[in-house]
Write an enzyme that holds these catalytic residues in place. Sequence first.
Site, PDB file in Angstrom:
ATOM      1  N   LEU A  22      38.769  33.897  31.415  1.00  0.00           N
ATOM      2  CA  LEU A  22      38.809  33.567  29.988  1.00  0.00           C
ATOM      3  C   LEU A  22      40.076  34.137  29.344  1.00  0.00           C
ATOM      4  CD1 LEU A  22      35.018  33.983  29.088  1.00  0.00           C
ATOM      5  CD2 LEU A  22      36.303  31.865  29.396  1.00  0.00           C
ATOM      6  N   LYS A  67      46.232  42.120  42.734  1.00  0.00           N
ATOM      7  CA  LYS A  67      46.797  43.197  41.903  1.00  0.00           C
ATOM      8  C   LYS A  67      47.596  44.206  42.721  1.00  0.00           C
ATOM      9  CE  LYS A  67      43.403  42.707  38.284  1.00  0.00           C
ATOM     10  NZ  LYS A  67      42.252  43.241  37.561  1.00  0.00           N
ATOM     11  N   ASN A  87      48.298  44.489  36.726  1.00  0.00           N
ATOM     12  CA  ASN A  87      47.636  43.288  36.181  1.00  0.00           C
ATOM     13  C   ASN A  87      48.469  42.610  35.091  1.00  0.00           C
ATOM     14  OD1 ASN A  87      47.293  44.916  33.887  1.00  0.00           O
ATOM     15  ND2 ASN A  87      45.306  44.008  33.426  1.00  0.00           N
ATOM     16  N   ASP A 115      44.405  47.360  32.735  1.00  0.00           N
ATOM     17  CA  ASP A 115      42.972  47.548  32.998  1.00  0.00           C
ATOM     18  C   ASP A 115      42.561  49.006  32.750  1.00  0.00           C
ATOM     19  OD1 ASP A 115      42.407  44.933  33.720  1.00  0.00           O
ATOM     20  OD2 ASP A 115      42.677  45.287  35.870  1.00  0.00           O
ATOM     21  N   ARG A 137      31.553  48.227  50.186  1.00  0.00           N
ATOM     22  CA  ARG A 137      31.208  47.579  51.461  1.00  0.00           C
ATOM     23  C   ARG A 137      32.117  48.090  52.577  1.00  0.00           C
ATOM     24  NH1 ARG A 137      32.197  41.199  51.733  1.00  0.00           N
ATOM     25  NH2 ARG A 137      34.280  41.940  51.209  1.00  0.00           N
ATOM     26  N   VAL A 163      34.055  51.028  53.780  1.00  0.00           N
ATOM     27  CA  VAL A 163      34.104  52.455  53.439  1.00  0.00           C
ATOM     28  C   VAL A 163      35.541  52.978  53.464  1.00  0.00           C
ATOM     29  CG1 VAL A 163      33.279  54.754  54.075  1.00  0.00           C
ATOM     30  CG2 VAL A 163      31.785  52.785  54.341  1.00  0.00           C
ATOM     31  N   GLY A 193      31.779  42.715  31.328  1.00  0.00           N
ATOM     32  CA  GLY A 193      33.216  42.988  31.223  1.00  0.00           C
ATOM     33  C   GLY A 193      33.925  42.309  30.059  1.00  0.00           C
TER      34      GLY A 193
HETATM   35  P1  NAP Z   1      39.444  42.967  44.462  1.00  0.00           P
HETATM   36  O1  NAP Z   1      40.604  43.883  44.420  1.00  0.00           O
HETATM   37  O2  NAP Z   1      39.540  41.708  45.258  1.00  0.00           O
HETATM   38  O3  NAP Z   1      38.174  43.837  44.963  1.00  0.00           O
HETATM   39  C1  NAP Z   1      36.938  43.207  45.188  1.00  0.00           C
HETATM   40  C2  NAP Z   1      35.828  44.241  45.362  1.00  0.00           C
HETATM   41  O4  NAP Z   1      34.595  43.506  45.535  1.00  0.00           O
HETATM   42  C3  NAP Z   1      35.984  45.112  46.603  1.00  0.00           C
HETATM   43  O5  NAP Z   1      35.401  46.363  46.356  1.00  0.00           O
HETATM   44  C4  NAP Z   1      35.171  44.332  47.653  1.00  0.00           C
HETATM   45  O6  NAP Z   1      34.695  45.110  48.700  1.00  0.00           O
HETATM   46  C5  NAP Z   1      34.009  43.884  46.805  1.00  0.00           C
HETATM   47  N1  NAP Z   1      33.324  42.737  47.384  1.00  0.00           N
HETATM   48  C6  NAP Z   1      33.805  41.483  47.513  1.00  0.00           C
HETATM   49  N2  NAP Z   1      32.879  40.688  48.095  1.00  0.00           N
HETATM   50  C7  NAP Z   1      31.807  41.483  48.355  1.00  0.00           C
HETATM   51  C8  NAP Z   1      30.535  41.256  48.962  1.00  0.00           C
HETATM   52  N3  NAP Z   1      30.182  40.047  49.423  1.00  0.00           N
HETATM   53  N4  NAP Z   1      29.661  42.285  49.033  1.00  0.00           N
HETATM   54  C9  NAP Z   1      30.008  43.514  48.563  1.00  0.00           C
HETATM   55  N5  NAP Z   1      31.204  43.787  47.989  1.00  0.00           N
HETATM   56  C10 NAP Z   1      32.085  42.779  47.890  1.00  0.00           C
HETATM   57  O7  NAP Z   1      39.027  42.477  42.990  1.00  0.00           O
HETATM   58  P2  NAP Z   1      39.277  43.264  41.594  1.00  0.00           P
HETATM   59  O8  NAP Z   1      40.578  42.878  41.036  1.00  0.00           O
HETATM   60  O9  NAP Z   1      38.960  44.694  41.815  1.00  0.00           O
HETATM   61  O10 NAP Z   1      38.163  42.560  40.665  1.00  0.00           O
HETATM   62  C11 NAP Z   1      36.779  42.812  40.890  1.00  0.00           C
HETATM   63  C12 NAP Z   1      35.941  42.210  39.764  1.00  0.00           C
HETATM   64  O11 NAP Z   1      36.243  42.872  38.524  1.00  0.00           O
HETATM   65  C13 NAP Z   1      36.203  40.723  39.510  1.00  0.00           C
HETATM   66  O12 NAP Z   1      34.987  40.076  39.236  1.00  0.00           O
HETATM   67  C14 NAP Z   1      37.069  40.706  38.263  1.00  0.00           C
HETATM   68  O13 NAP Z   1      36.918  39.517  37.511  1.00  0.00           O
HETATM   69  C15 NAP Z   1      36.501  41.912  37.530  1.00  0.00           C
HETATM   70  N6  NAP Z   1      37.475  42.477  36.557  1.00  0.00           N
HETATM   71  C16 NAP Z   1      37.187  42.376  35.243  1.00  0.00           C
HETATM   72  C17 NAP Z   1      38.078  42.885  34.306  1.00  0.00           C
HETATM   73  C18 NAP Z   1      37.765  42.798  32.850  1.00  0.00           C
HETATM   74  O14 NAP Z   1      38.669  42.899  32.029  1.00  0.00           O
HETATM   75  N7  NAP Z   1      36.493  42.645  32.501  1.00  0.00           N
HETATM   76  C19 NAP Z   1      39.269  43.494  34.728  1.00  0.00           C
HETATM   77  C20 NAP Z   1      39.515  43.587  36.085  1.00  0.00           C
HETATM   78  C21 NAP Z   1      38.621  43.061  37.000  1.00  0.00           C
HETATM   79  P3  NAP Z   1      35.544  45.253  50.078  1.00  0.00           P
HETATM   80  O15 NAP Z   1      36.572  46.313  49.803  1.00  0.00           O
HETATM   81  O16 NAP Z   1      34.537  45.626  51.085  1.00  0.00           O
HETATM   82  O17 NAP Z   1      36.174  43.896  50.341  1.00  0.00           O
END
Ligand code: NAP
Length: 283
Positions: free
Chosen positions: A22, A71, A92, A107, A157, A159, A244
């Site tokens: 969004l 990121k 970001n 962030d 997931r 470690v 979020g």
């Molecule tokens: P990322 O760097 O790709 O990290 C993804 C995380 O999700 C990792 O810890 C990953 O674990 C875990 N994961 C993915 N698939 C999984 C599964 N099937 N089961 C268990 N764990 C799983 O992504 P990110 O940038 O950190 O973003 C994560 C979320 O935060 C997203 O939904 C994003 O939209 C949200 N976010 C929101 C804001 C906001 O402003 N509200 C800001 C930033 C991010 P592994 O390490 O084991 O792969």
Amino acid sequence: MSAPTARTRVFTILGNPVEHSLSPVIQNAAFREAGVDGVYVALRCDAEQMAGFMSGLGRGGGAGNVTLPHKEKAASILDKPSEAVRRTGACNTFWGEDGKLCGDNTDVEGFRRALEHFLGGAVTGYRVLLLGAGGAARAALLSLIDDQAQDVLILNRTVERARAVARRIGGDRVRVAESHSDVDDGDFDLVINTTRLGLDPEDELPFDLERLSRAGAVMDLVYGSSATAFVAASKRLGIPAVDGGEMLVHQGAVAFERWWGEAAPIDAMRRALETARSSPTGA
Ligand code: NAP
């Protein structure tokens, strides 16, 4: 903002997936409200395309945001990373300045402001369970440590990825759970979901809160057009919970300040988010 011309600055959110984002809705609303000449779109791209898009946009007067899973890749591409990027290893927000590609991790500040808004105060002295160890987790952890959370337990997931985040940002107030059983019966003031679970309505919950003896509050960084399943599950257990959305607005407001050098019209951004969420398509 009138129709785009050859002088209009182009902004984009780069990620994969990006269709859920969004950010275009809130940033275009902010540009209109502030009367600045920019247009903001979403671009789905792979890791190997990031350097080309970021440097091309930056050189052309454009700028943008980066979302999952790029990121960490984005941080490695910058000429001038901010302190938040250096400490988290995640970027970001990027823009061009004097031929250099600059970047920040808004962030961190977005999370801090949204959490304070939710808790009605600082996180000082809190015991926190942090789910996930990706880019968003790094931002949340840095903010929690700087704001004197008492301790943080990371459950992820993978470690080894959690260990790497703890080594980079942690210190003696951060521990890593080897498995779910390390968390069972835990007593936490705050549980934070930074995994991507919840983006897809078919996803399982990121954690079963009934395993804990206490969860004082829940913050889910995931957001969508309606409450996430994790927020809904928390509320069913009587736990105050927020998604979020507010963090999205705050990280976007800090990014707007970096790009335009003026305060963001945050009320217009909040209104745009609410309107998008109440429309049937979510945008
Ligand atoms: P990322 O760097 O790709 O990290 C993804 C995380 O999700 C990792 O810890 C990953 O674990 C875990 N994961 C993915 N698939 C999984 C599964 N099937 N089961 C268990 N764990 C799983 O992504 P990110 O940038 O950190 O973003 C994560 C979320 O935060 C997203 O939904 C994003 O939209 C949200 N976010 C929101 C804001 C906001 O402003 N509200 C800001 C930033 C991010 P592994 O390490 O084991 O792969």
